[in-house]
Write an enzyme that holds these catalytic residues in place. Structure first.
Site, PDB file in Angstrom:
ATOM      1  CG  ASP A  18      -1.153  -8.809   8.291  1.00  0.00           C
ATOM      2  OD1 ASP A  18      -0.797  -8.602   9.459  1.00  0.00           O
ATOM      3  OD2 ASP A  18      -1.450  -9.944   7.885  1.00  0.00           O
ATOM      4  CE  LYS A 102      -1.441 -11.535  10.698  1.00  0.00           C
ATOM      5  NZ  LYS A 102      -1.260 -12.225   9.409  1.00  0.00           N
ATOM      6  CB  CYS A 141      -4.902 -11.224   7.821  1.00  0.00           C
ATOM      7  SG  CYS A 141      -3.804 -12.586   7.340  1.00  0.00           S
TER       8      CYS A 141
HETATM    9  C1  VGL Z   1      -2.687 -12.346   4.199  1.00  0.00           C
HETATM   10  C2  VGL Z   1      -2.715 -13.790   2.427  1.00  0.00           C
HETATM   11  C3  VGL Z   1      -1.612 -14.437   2.914  1.00  0.00           C
HETATM   12  C4  VGL Z   1      -3.302 -11.156   4.886  1.00  0.00           C
HETATM   13  C5  VGL Z   1      -1.584 -12.988   4.712  1.00  0.00           C
HETATM   14  O1  VGL Z   1      -2.593 -10.482   5.662  1.00  0.00           O
HETATM   15  O2  VGL Z   1      -4.501 -10.901   4.674  1.00  0.00           O
HETATM   16  N1  VGL Z   1      -3.250 -12.751   3.060  1.00  0.00           N
HETATM   17  N2  VGL Z   1      -1.057 -14.018   4.052  1.00  0.00           N
END
Ligand code: VGL
Ligand code: ZN
Length: 194
Positions: A18, A102, A141
């Site tokens: 991410d 995702k 994540c």
């Molecule tokens: C994430 C908060 C909400 C991440 C994803 O990638 O860590 N954090 N969605």
């Protein structure tokens, strides 16, 4: 001096979690110094001969259950096909990178890149048994991905200088590192985080 990168081969995968604009300073859900992971990850991404390079992205519909307007914990972020959901522009992903999406189901969150994405099976299919994981956010994540990977039986190394925490509560990042270590992850470089 930058930390040396260990020798990686066909049984290794580099997993970049991410590294998207919305998780970097100026984004919708910014992680402090989130962009600082990019040059570190680029050094790892330049290593040739690894079994796979994987990059996950949070890829939400506009009405995702994790958003505040649906009672979730997060501001709207990483909406599919927006600039915020794009990878950081300086991240140098090779052309053969496996891109994992995702969080696309409006009613379910998916923090882990291994949570019903098919990635576990795909890695096993290539006889990859060792994962080197970095990215954003450490306490959300990245944490979920590392713990899932350990559960699935992979040898897991967290690249500690290639991740940053969102730290909703102060200390969340440090606690996440402790939890991952206790669960069996190696924290790289081990010395600085011992
Ligand atoms: C994430 C908060 C909400 C991440 C994803 O990638 O860590 N954090 N969605
Ligand atoms: Zn999300």
């Amino acid at each position: 001096m930058a930390d040396p990168i260990p020798e990686l081969g066909v049984r290794d995968a580099l997993v970049v979690v991410d590294v998207q604009n919305d998780f970097c300073p100026g984004g919708a859900l910014p992680v402090a110094e989130g962009d600082r992971v990019v040059p570190v990850l680029n050094r790892w991404l330049a290593v040739v001969g690894v079994g796979a390079v994987v990059a996950s992205r949070d890829w939400h519909p506009r009405n995702h259950v994790s958003f505040e307007d649906r009672g979730g914990p997060w501001p709207r972020h990483c909406v599919q096909n927006t600039r915020g959901a794009a990878f950081h522009p300086d991240l140098r992903l090779p052309g053969e990178t496996w891109i994992i999406h995702k969080g696309s189901d409006p009613d379910r969150d998916q923090y882990s890149a291994l949570d019903r994405t098919g990635l576990t099976e795909r890695l096993r299919g290539r006889s990859i048994d060792r994962l080197w994981i970095g990215g954003l956010a450490l306490d959300v994540c990245v944490r979920a991905t590392v713990l899932d990977a350990l559960d699935a039986g992979f040898e897991v190394h967290l690249i500690a200088d290639a991740t940053r925490a969102v730290d909703v509560e102060p200390g969340d990042g440090a606690r996440a590192i402790d939890e991952m270590r206790r669960a069996g992850a190696a924290i790289e470089p081990e010395t600085r985080h011992a």
